[in-house]
Design a protein around this motif. Structure first.
Motif, PDB file in Angstrom:
ATOM      1  N   LEU A 112      14.879  -6.426  28.078  1.00 54.91           N
ATOM      2  CA  LEU A 112      13.516  -6.444  27.536  1.00 54.91           C
ATOM      3  C   LEU A 112      13.367  -5.469  26.375  1.00 54.91           C
ATOM      4  N   ASP A 113      14.017  -4.322  26.472  1.00 52.55           N
ATOM      5  CA  ASP A 113      13.911  -3.315  25.406  1.00 52.55           C
ATOM      6  C   ASP A 113      14.520  -3.808  24.100  1.00 52.55           C
ATOM      7  N   VAL A 114      15.531  -4.655  24.206  1.00 50.36           N
ATOM      8  CA  VAL A 114      16.158  -5.209  22.999  1.00 50.36           C
ATOM      9  C   VAL A 114      15.403  -6.451  22.510  1.00 50.36           C
ATOM     10  N   ALA A 119       9.990  -5.041  35.999  1.00 45.71           N
ATOM     11  CA  ALA A 119      10.522  -4.533  34.731  1.00 45.71           C
ATOM     12  C   ALA A 119       9.562  -4.857  33.583  1.00 45.71           C
ATOM     13  N   CYS A 120       8.968  -6.059  33.632  1.00 42.40           N
ATOM     14  CA  CYS A 120       7.984  -6.445  32.610  1.00 42.40           C
ATOM     15  C   CYS A 120       6.733  -5.568  32.716  1.00 42.40           C
ATOM     16  N   LYS A 139       4.507  -3.487  30.005  1.00 39.85           N
ATOM     17  CA  LYS A 139       3.265  -4.210  29.678  1.00 39.85           C
ATOM     18  C   LYS A 139       3.545  -5.539  28.981  1.00 39.85           C
ATOM     19  N   ILE A 140       4.607  -6.222  29.438  1.00 34.33           N
ATOM     20  CA  ILE A 140       4.944  -7.557  28.924  1.00 34.33           C
ATOM     21  C   ILE A 140       4.365  -8.586  29.889  1.00 34.33           C
ATOM     22  N   PRO A 141       3.579  -9.567  29.396  1.00 36.31           N
ATOM     23  CA  PRO A 141       2.948 -10.532  30.299  1.00 36.31           C
ATOM     24  C   PRO A 141       3.973 -11.420  31.015  1.00 36.31           C
ATOM     25  N   VAL A 142       3.640 -11.742  32.268  1.00 36.47           N
ATOM     26  CA  VAL A 142       4.513 -12.562  33.116  1.00 36.47           C
ATOM     27  C   VAL A 142       3.778 -13.840  33.503  1.00 36.47           C
ATOM     28  N   GLY A 143       4.454 -14.973  33.351  1.00 35.56           N
ATOM     29  CA  GLY A 143       3.965 -16.243  33.875  1.00 35.56           C
ATOM     30  C   GLY A 143       4.773 -16.602  35.110  1.00 35.56           C
TER      31      GLY A 143
END
Length: 379
Positions: A88-90, A111-112, A116-120
């Protein structure tokens, strides 16, 4: 999202069932073309995952290859969250899609969350009401639901379960289950190219004229006494001369240790290696009755009008029970034998189950999911 670039969506999965249910979503996203679609697999299962990737023509963009023999749940969890976090960082995606109830789904979602990465969440809202059955899947699914901001519920009942947990109504979408998309697409491929399912054909020919009872058993909560009881029930059922039992044995040693000593020398029981998905679909299509503790088969078999007996005490797919396409019978030897004989001997009862409509969808779930993602991410 930066102006002028396509939104990046990572589709993540790690097991064979996830791969089966997510390949239609990957194909639908790539066919649409509005998204930069990346596939990242944890390979929580290795060989069985690879079979589905090959069949569905998907080459992962990143393969974390995390499977280790005899891995504990906590060690695997730690590897998933740290290794996927590094991805995710990359990659810095705009959204990650996870599926169902696996450790991959829960730990990828965590991890998301930390970034603060949205998850579906595809196949959201299934509940048994008992965090130890199915174990650990029930909790995996509940934790994923807390983190996700898009919930693709396969049925109205799954939507209601999410609403009961105070998930916002505007974030829940009843899409149907993508497993029906996968099943129907795979059957189309097998009809067009029978060689895809050539492995199962000699067995079907050997048992020609007999009614096929397909069996799968691998749930952790059935390890030990439950699997032994299932094996004893199969010994009794095999005394019927009008049936043949086909049992792809799960690679977990706990399954083979329970099954092989009791079943391996019975002429009308075929204990076989796990089937790739095209051969598995062909087996389901050819079966007259299915005995399973799997979740996915409860969703798949009704599309082929095949009755299912669920060898568990609870199910997070009560729609199948309510629709009459499946019956919950537990793992008691006597109950299993009685339920199977009832369907094999009572034509009216059998026909009543076989004629029910699949409550899990019509094969358009992946298309609906992509439409929702477009509304959320495209201008």
């Amino acid at each position: 999202m930066q102006h002028g670039r396509r939104p990046k969506i990572i589709v993540s999965f790690g097991t064979r069932p996830e791969a089966i249910k997510m390949f239609p979503v990957v194909h639908a996203l790539k066919a649409h073309g509005a998204f930069d679609t990346r596939v990242v697999v944890t390979a929580q299962h290795r060989e069985m995952l690879d079979q589905v990737l090959k069949m569905s023509d998907i080459v992962p963009d990143i393969d974390l290859d995390l499977m280790q023999e005899g891995q504990s749940l906590d060690a695997l969890s730690a590897r998933i969250i740290t290794r996927f976090g590094a991805v995710l960082d990359v990659e810095r995606p705009d959204r990650v899609l996870v599926h169902g109830d696996t450790l991959t789904a829960m730990m990828v979602s965590l991890a998301c969350y930390f970034r603060k990465i949205p998850v579906g969440h595809v196949e959201a809202g299934l509940r048994s009401g008992n965090i130890y059955a199915p174990w650990p899947e029930e909790l995996n699914r509940k934790v994923t639901a807390i983190i996700a901001d898009l919930h693709f519920a396969p049925t109205p009942r799954a939507r209601q379960a999410l609403l009961a947990e105070t998930i916002a109504d505007e974030n829940i979408f009843v899409s149907g289950n993508t497993v029906v998309d996968a099943l129907l697409e795979t059957r189309r491929r097998v009809i067009a190219n029978p060689a895809l399912a050539a492995a199962i054909e000699p067995l079907l020919k050997r048992f020609e004229g007999k009614r096929i009872v397909a069996v799968t058993a691998h749930r952790r909560e059935n390890f030990g006494a439950g699997l032994t009881s299932i094996a004893k029930a199969l010994v009794k059922l095999a005394q019927r001369d009008d049936i043949a039992i086909i049992f792809p044995v799960h690679p977990n040693p706990a399954v083979s240790k329970a099954m092989l000593p009791l079943l391996e020398r019975i002429p009308n029981i075929a204990l076989i290696e796990p089937l790739d998905y095209p051969n598995f679909v062909r087996m389901l299509d050819a079966s007259d009755l299915i005995l399973t503790d799997s979740g996915g088969i409860q969703e798949e078999a009704p599309s082929f009008r095949t009755p299912v007996l669920v060898m568990r005490e609870t199910t997070e797919r009560p729609e199948a029970i309510e629709a009459g396409t499946a019956r919950l019978v537990g793992t008691s030897e006597a109950a299993l034998v009685a339920a199977a004989n009832q369907l094999l001997d009572d034509k009216n009862d059998y026909q009543t189950m076989a004629s029910k409509i699949n409550p899990f969808g019509d094969g358009s779930a992946a298309h609906k999911i992509v439409e929702i993602l477009c509304k959320r991410h495209l201008p």
